[in-house]
Design an enzyme around this catalytic site. Structure first.
Site, PDB file in Angstrom:
ATOM      1  N   GLU A 110      -8.876 -14.092  11.770  1.00  0.00           N
ATOM      2  CA  GLU A 110      -9.154 -15.112  10.909  1.00  0.00           C
ATOM      3  C   GLU A 110     -10.391 -16.200  11.261  1.00  0.00           C
ATOM      4  O   GLU A 110     -11.007 -16.630  10.587  1.00  0.00           O
ATOM      5  CB  GLU A 110      -7.813 -16.004  10.412  1.00  0.00           C
TER       6      GLU A 110
ATOM      7  N   ARG B 265     -14.216 -16.248   9.370  1.00  0.00           N
ATOM      8  CA  ARG B 265     -14.326 -17.388   8.896  1.00  0.00           C
ATOM      9  C   ARG B 265     -15.087 -18.237   9.638  1.00  0.00           C
ATOM     10  O   ARG B 265     -15.978 -18.860   9.083  1.00  0.00           O
ATOM     11  CB  ARG B 265     -13.149 -18.182   8.610  1.00  0.00           C
TER      12      ARG B 265
ATOM     13  N   THR C 270     -16.440  -9.666   6.433  1.00  0.00           N
ATOM     14  CA  THR C 270     -15.488  -9.641   5.292  1.00  0.00           C
ATOM     15  C   THR C 270     -14.938 -10.914   4.719  1.00  0.00           C
ATOM     16  O   THR C 270     -13.944 -11.114   3.831  1.00  0.00           O
ATOM     17  CB  THR C 270     -14.273  -8.678   6.184  1.00  0.00           C
TER      18      THR C 270
HETATM   19  C1  DMJ Z   1     -10.366 -13.011   3.331  1.00  0.00           C
HETATM   20  O1  DMJ Z   1      -9.971 -13.754   4.463  1.00  0.00           O
HETATM   21  C2  DMJ Z   1     -11.117 -11.848   3.829  1.00  0.00           C
HETATM   22  O2  DMJ Z   1     -11.739 -11.229   2.790  1.00  0.00           O
HETATM   23  C3  DMJ Z   1     -10.264 -10.752   4.277  1.00  0.00           C
HETATM   24  O3  DMJ Z   1     -10.905  -9.480   4.734  1.00  0.00           O
HETATM   25  C4  DMJ Z   1      -9.233 -10.393   3.479  1.00  0.00           C
HETATM   26  N1  DMJ Z   1      -8.354 -11.313   3.171  1.00  0.00           N
HETATM   27  C5  DMJ Z   1      -9.094 -12.567   2.586  1.00  0.00           C
HETATM   28  C6  DMJ Z   1      -9.292 -12.687   1.130  1.00  0.00           C
HETATM   29  O4  DMJ Z   1      -8.908 -11.956   0.196  1.00  0.00           O
END
Ligand code: DMJ
Length: 672
Positions: free
Chosen positions: A303, A307, A661
């Site tokens: 995470e 992020r 992602t």
């Molecule tokens: C986000 O933190 C990212 O997209 C991750 O890959 C999946 N979950 C959340 C959004 O749903």
């Protein structure tokens, strides 16, 4: 001295003849060319003319004078427009280096970047000229992304308008060639520079990247609505949660996960893309003065990588501001202890202050998606710092997983043990939680690295075949193709909303030259994801749906269990809609996204600021707000909305950037 043929009584008086006397003939009577003599002689001749002759001559002079004045004025206009145009051109030329600094496809090694950007020069570099045009929409939304702002031109200059039409025609032609994915292998721009060589080239207008000089598209009404939504969300965060991880919009407070201003960092590049300069500068100040990683706090490796590290890296690339790279280096280094495990498969948690790492308390397993979806960020950090340790650590994980047994036709289990390095909980396969972004990052790493790392591509292609073979089914009554799960040989018609990243990823692969049937599959799957919204009372998707495999009277395709009917403001469907629209140009994808935005506004918007996740998508009269705005709502959902509604393929060009992602765009490296 003269004889006028126009004698009195003559029927025609419309000509003059002048006869020169002998004294006027040069050489006769001596040549006298003094000024006084000439003046006297002219005056004498004038006096000798008849009144008519004088009038005719005066008339001719007057006529010539009027013509002269007219032609002078029109020449002046021409000259003025030429001068304006050249000023315009000069301005454009001056802007190009600034645009390149602010929005290059690939930023080079930091030493050079520091030297060029100083502490925070890009914000002044970004200062847009006051554009003379009028924008539509409410006055408080008269904003545009910084680099777009600088390229706006006056609409009153006819010559410029003609040029614009020609340019538009060119853009349309380019667009057509880029979106024609079917059957064709479309290479990313092969002409950008290799990482080690280029700050100088980045700064000067380059003939190999002409698309950077194109006219930007004006922001449209739907994009303005996204900006408005973002500002509303940001207001809540600013008023009640500033500098904290997540806004609790109903209780007007905040929650902490890592205590690192998660929402603020996740939202940085969104603000940049949406053109929210003021908000960006304010957030930048917080990063400069208050963001401290030297904290005794456990963070989740995945995470915080997607992020925080991802958010800082992409903001560095978009803004050119070395502050973000410095912060990225700091957090990147602090996350490295996670890789000190017997198997080199990283632990899930790291204490970024103490430099220690550990698995969750109840297991020594890590999640497969988590350990295989940090690669884009760490690889990019190595490229920027020149320190290979980041890349080596994450590449090792991929190499290990590549040869690991326990896969089923390319599909991976959900857990991997940090001691043994083996998959655990074998036999369960999903494209949803705990495995999803493994597949996404196979393709995206391959794209990031210039499509040379064949093992990644092999694993990706095999996995998609595995999906087709084991996980695809069709629902009743609408025959929607969906991706279910496999547990020890038993198919389950369960699909997480998280799986809706897949149509976008498939489309991205097809755009990059992979099998055209991937695009077909993407088209059918995005329809399913849309139906996960459209068939629900609020028009918002639940977290998980179960599809009906058999037609039953009065039943829709989608069934929702009470435990699954929440909505966390997730981005995946909007993300895929964005890719689908970019690659097909089919407006229905924009319309579907627009419906979703309206439903977010209807059911999740909190009047005092912010948006909230909800517990019940099936109850429009009481969707049961959960009092939490996830950071990805600003980092991903609204960003993808804004990009979906844009017709500008250069607004994060997908041949130059690959999204991590968490929707943070990172540059595609230049092929060697
Ligand atoms: C986000 O933190 C990212 O997209 C991750 O890959 C999946 N979950 C959340 C959004 O749903």
């Amino acid at each position: 001295m003269y004889s006028g043929a126009a004698a009195a009584g003559s029927p025609r008086r419309d000509f003059i003849s002048v006869t020169l006397g002998p004294e006027e003939v040069a050489g006769v009577g001596g040549y006298n060319n003094s000024k006084a003599w000439r003046r006297r002689s002219c005056w004498r001749k004038w006096k000798q003319l008849s009144r008519l002759q004088r009038s005719v001559i005066l008339f001719l002079f007057a006529f010539l004078a009027v013509c002269g004045v007219i032609s002078y004025t029109s020449m002046g206009e021409t000259w003025k427009s030429i001068t304006n145009k050249s000023l315009d051109d000069q301005r454009t030329e001056q802007e190009i280096p600034r645009l390149k600094l602010a929005n290059p496809a690939v930023l080079p090694a930091p030493q050079k970047a520091d030297a060029n950007h100083g502490d925070h020069p890009e914000l002044s570099l970004q200062k847009p000229p006051k554009p003379p045009h009028v924008r539509r929409g409410p006055s408080n939304l008269q904003i545009k992304a910084p680099w777009r702002d600088t390229r706006l031109k006056t609409q009153h200059d006819t010559m410029r308008a003609v040029e614009e039409l020609v340019e538009k025609d060119k853009v349309e032609k380019t667009e057509k060639s880029i979106i024609s994915w079917r059957g064709a292998v479309i290479e990313p721009d092969q002409s950008t520079e290799p990482p080690s060589s280029k700050i100088m080239d980045v700064e000067k207008p380059s003939p190999v990247e002409p698309e950077d000089q194109k006219e930007p598209m004006p922001i449209n009404e739907r994009q303005l609505a996204v900006i408005e939504a973002f500002r509303h969300a940001w207001k809540g965060y600013k008023d009640f949660a500033w500098g904290h991880d997540e806004l609790k919009p109903l209780s007007k407070s905040y929650s902490e996960w890592f205590g690192l201003g998660l929402t603020l960092i996740d939202a940085l590049d969104t603000m940049w893309i949406l053109g929210l300069k003021e908000e960006f500068e304010e957030a930048r100040k917080w990063v400069a003065n208050d963001l401290v990683f030297d904290k005794n706090v456990d963070v989740n490796l995945f995470e915080s990588t997607i992020r925080i590290l991802g958010g800082l890296l992409s903001t560095y690339h978009l803004s050119g501001d070395s502050l973000f790279l410095e912060k990225a280096k700091d957090i990147g280094n602090r996350l490295m202890p996670a890789f000190k495990t017997p198997s080199k498969i990283p632990y899930s948690d790291v204490n970024i202050g103490r430099g220690t790492a550990h698995p969750p308390r109840w297991t020594s397993d890590s999640t497969v998606a988590e350990v295989t979806s940090i690669q884009l960020e760490f690889r990019e950090l190595s490229r920027l710092t020149g320190n290979e340790k980041f890349r080596k650590a994450v590449d090792e994980v991929m190499k290990h997983v590549h040869i690991l047994s326990g896969k089923n036709d390319g599909l991976v289990p959900m857990f991997i043990n940090t001691n043994s390095g083996q998959f655990t909980h074998l036999g369960v396969y999903t494209l949803g939680a705990r495995a999803d972004s493994y597949y996404e990052y196979l393709l995206k790493q391959w794209i990031q690295g210039g499509k040379k790392e064949n093992e990644l591509l092999e694993d990706y292609m095999r996995a998609i075949e595995g999906v087709k073979k084991h996980l695809l089914q069709r629902s009743e009554p609408k025959k929607l193709t969906f991706v279910g799960e496999l547990a020890h040989g038993h198919f389950s018609a369960k699909m997480d909303h998280l799986v809706c990243f897949l149509p976008g990823t498939l489309a991205l692969g097809a755009h990059n030259g992979l099998a055209a049937d991937h695009m077909k599959l993407a088209e059918t799957l995005i329809e399913t994801c849309y139906q996960m919204y459209a068939q629900v009372e609020t028009g918002l998707s639940p977290e998980i749906v179960h599809f009906n495999l058999h037609a039953q009277k009065g039943h829709k395709d989608v069934e929702i269990k009470p435990a699954d009917r929440h909505n966390l403001l997730r981005p995946e469907t909007v993300e895929s809609l964005f890719y689908m629209y970019r690659f097909t140009g089919d407006k229905k994808y924009q319309d579907w996204g627009w419906e979703i935005l309206q439903n977010f506004n209807r059911y999740t918007r909190v009047p005092t600021g912010g948006y909230t996740s909800i517990n019940n998508v099936q109850n429009p009269s009481n969707p049961e707000p959960r009092d939490k705005m996830e950071s990805f709502f600003l980092g991903e959902t609204l960003k993808y909305m804004f990009l979906l509604f844009s017709d500008d393929i250069d607004l994060i060009n997908l041949d130059k950037y690959v999204f991590n992602t968490e929707a943070h765009p990172l540059p595609i490296w230049v092929p060697a």
